[in-house]
Structures are given as structure tokens and as C-alpha cells.
Design a protein around this motif. Structure first.
Motif, PDB file in Angstrom:
ATOM      1  N   ASP A  36       0.832  -1.202   0.000  1.00 49.57           N
ATOM      2  CA  ASP A  36       0.000   0.000   0.000  1.00 49.57           C
ATOM      3  C   ASP A  36       0.870   1.258   0.000  1.00 49.57           C
ATOM      4  OD1 ASP A  36      -2.397  -1.398   0.000  1.00 49.57           O
ATOM      5  OD2 ASP A  36      -2.741  -1.170   2.158  1.00 49.57           O
ATOM      6  N   GLY A  37       1.895   1.279   0.842  1.00 45.27           N
ATOM      7  CA  GLY A  37       2.783   2.439   0.915  1.00 45.27           C
ATOM      8  C   GLY A  37       3.481   2.704  -0.399  1.00 45.27           C
ATOM      9  N   ARG A  38       3.968   1.660  -1.025  1.00 50.03           N
ATOM     10  CA  ARG A  38       4.667   1.830  -2.298  1.00 50.03           C
ATOM     11  C   ARG A  38       3.730   2.301  -3.395  1.00 50.03           C
ATOM     12  NH1 ARG A  38       8.772  -3.345  -1.925  1.00 50.03           N
ATOM     13  NH2 ARG A  38      10.103  -2.409  -0.322  1.00 50.03           N
ATOM     14  N   VAL A  39       2.506   1.793  -3.401  1.00 49.85           N
ATOM     15  CA  VAL A  39       1.537   2.231  -4.406  1.00 49.85           C
ATOM     16  C   VAL A  39       1.151   3.684  -4.166  1.00 49.85           C
ATOM     17  CG1 VAL A  39      -0.845   1.924  -5.204  1.00 49.85           C
ATOM     18  CG2 VAL A  39       0.668  -0.035  -5.005  1.00 49.85           C
ATOM     19  N   LEU A  91      10.223  -6.664   3.160  1.00 48.89           N
ATOM     20  CA  LEU A  91      10.493  -5.529   2.279  1.00 48.89           C
ATOM     21  C   LEU A  91      11.011  -6.003   0.923  1.00 48.89           C
ATOM     22  CD1 LEU A  91      12.166  -3.019   4.763  1.00 48.89           C
ATOM     23  CD2 LEU A  91       9.867  -2.874   3.774  1.00 48.89           C
ATOM     24  N   ASP A  92      11.893  -6.998   0.939  1.00 43.32           N
ATOM     25  CA  ASP A  92      12.448  -7.522  -0.311  1.00 43.32           C
ATOM     26  C   ASP A  92      11.386  -8.220  -1.160  1.00 43.32           C
ATOM     27  OD1 ASP A  92      14.939  -6.569   0.412  1.00 43.32           O
ATOM     28  OD2 ASP A  92      15.649  -8.513   1.161  1.00 43.32           O
ATOM     29  N   SER A  93      10.430  -8.867  -0.508  1.00 42.37           N
ATOM     30  CA  SER A  93       9.437  -9.652  -1.249  1.00 42.37           C
ATOM     31  C   SER A  93       8.231  -8.831  -1.688  1.00 42.37           C
ATOM     32  CB  SER A  93       8.965 -10.837  -0.402  1.00 42.37           C
ATOM     33  OG  SER A  93       8.173 -10.388   0.689  1.00 42.37           O
ATOM     34  N   ALA A  94       8.069  -7.629  -1.153  1.00 44.04           N
ATOM     35  CA  ALA A  94       6.903  -6.802  -1.483  1.00 44.04           C
ATOM     36  C   ALA A  94       7.143  -6.084  -2.800  1.00 44.04           C
ATOM     37  CB  ALA A  94       6.623  -5.816  -0.351  1.00 44.04           C
ATOM     38  N   ASP A 101      -3.082  -8.328  -7.545  1.00 45.03           N
ATOM     39  CA  ASP A 101      -3.819  -9.351  -6.820  1.00 45.03           C
ATOM     40  C   ASP A 101      -4.189  -8.892  -5.415  1.00 45.03           C
ATOM     41  OD1 ASP A 101      -1.650 -11.867  -8.204  1.00 45.03           O
ATOM     42  OD2 ASP A 101      -3.528 -11.059  -8.974  1.00 45.03           O
ATOM     43  N   HIS A 102      -3.703  -7.729  -5.031  1.00 50.51           N
ATOM     44  CA  HIS A 102      -3.905  -7.216  -3.691  1.00 50.51           C
ATOM     45  C   HIS A 102      -5.074  -6.247  -3.689  1.00 50.51           C
ATOM     46  CE1 HIS A 102      -3.164  -5.219   0.075  1.00 50.51           C
ATOM     47  NE2 HIS A 102      -3.022  -4.081  -0.559  1.00 50.51           N
ATOM     48  N   VAL A 103      -5.941  -6.353  -2.723  1.00 54.86           N
ATOM     49  CA  VAL A 103      -7.062  -5.432  -2.602  1.00 54.86           C
ATOM     50  C   VAL A 103      -6.598  -4.231  -1.787  1.00 54.86           C
ATOM     51  CG1 VAL A 103      -9.388  -5.124  -1.705  1.00 54.86           C
ATOM     52  CG2 VAL A 103      -8.717  -7.314  -2.700  1.00 54.86           C
ATOM     53  N   TYR A 104      -6.728  -3.059  -2.370  1.00 53.51           N
ATOM     54  CA  TYR A 104      -6.308  -1.832  -1.689  1.00 53.51           C
ATOM     55  C   TYR A 104      -7.076  -1.718  -0.378  1.00 53.51           C
ATOM     56  CZ  TYR A 104      -4.712   2.979  -1.335  1.00 53.51           C
ATOM     57  OH  TYR A 104      -4.106   4.133  -0.937  1.00 53.51           O
ATOM     58  N   THR A 105      -6.370  -1.449   0.708  1.00 54.34           N
ATOM     59  CA  THR A 105      -7.000  -1.542   2.026  1.00 54.34           C
ATOM     60  C   THR A 105      -7.600  -0.234   2.519  1.00 54.34           C
ATOM     61  OG1 THR A 105      -4.884  -1.094   3.115  1.00 54.34           O
ATOM     62  CG2 THR A 105      -5.456  -3.409   2.729  1.00 54.34           C
ATOM     63  N   LYS A 106      -7.400   0.831   1.792  1.00 54.33           N
ATOM     64  CA  LYS A 106      -7.953   2.125   2.217  1.00 54.33           C
ATOM     65  C   LYS A 106      -9.078   2.505   1.279  1.00 54.33           C
ATOM     66  CE  LYS A 106      -4.434   2.573   5.079  1.00 54.33           C
ATOM     67  NZ  LYS A 106      -3.966   1.223   5.139  1.00 54.33           N
TER      68      LYS A 106
END
Length: 112
Positions: A36-39, A91-94, A101-106
């Protein structure tokens, strides 16, 4: 320490199993938060580019609290060697290629 159906060893193993599950859930939550932070940083850069960097007060990535946190984790760790390794592994795997495939959490306001 004994429960009604087993031994102290079985009870200890049950505790380990529960704590291990909690640890995996915590790691998954942190992985999601890092994505989320990176996006959000990527979207902020894109918005700044659309507005014209001179018109914005957009902070450079390395000055953002998120990037300062990540840099600190990588440089200094978190104070516990095992936790530092675990968080650095997350951190390396994110990778943002995981993000679709990830649902934005905000919640996000409508565009336009």
C-alpha cells in the motif's frame, strides 16, 4: 500445565502453533501495508507529474516518512536480529507486480 486431554508438552505445542499462526498473519499484514505504501508513493509521483512538479509541494521519495522508515529498517534494523531479518525479507518480497492481486486496504475517493 496439563489440559484435560493431553500433557504439558501438547499444551506447549498448541501455544507454539497459535503463536506461529499469529506471526504469519502479522507478516501478511505488514506485506500488505508495504505494498500500500509503495503504491501510494507511486500515485503521488504520478499526480505530481500531472500537476507539474513546480506547482506542487510534493516531497521527494527519500524524504517521505514511509521511505525513511524503510531506509532505517535496512540500515539499522529494528533492535532485534530475528525481527530485522524477517522485516527485511518482507520488504524484499513486497514487489509491486504482486499488487494487482492485492485489494487496496484504504477507501479511495472517486476519480474525476
Amino acid at each position: 500445565m496439563d489440559d484435560d486431554t493431553g500433557t504439558a508438552l501438547r499444551t506447549c505445542q498448541d501455544i507454539v502453533d497459535v503463536r506461529s499462526g499469529e506471526m504469519r498473519a502479522c507478516e501478511a499484514d505488514l506485506h500488505t501495508a508495504v505494498l500500500d505504501g509503495r503504491v501510494l508513493l507511486r500515485e503521488a509521483r504520478q499526480l505530481a507529474a500531472l500537476k507539474g512538479a513546480a506547482e506542487t509541494q510534493f516531497v521527494e521519495d527519500e524524504d517521505s516518512p514511509f521511505m525513511m522508515w524503510e531506509t532505517t529498517i535496512r540500515a539499522k534494523g529494528v533492535g532485534d536480529p530475528d525481527a530485522t531479518v524477517a522485516i527485511q525479507r518482507i520488504l524484499d518480497s513486497a514487489d509491486l507486480s504482486d499488487y494487482p492481486d492485492h485489494v487496496y486496504t484504504k477507501s479511495r475517493p472517486p476519480v474525476g
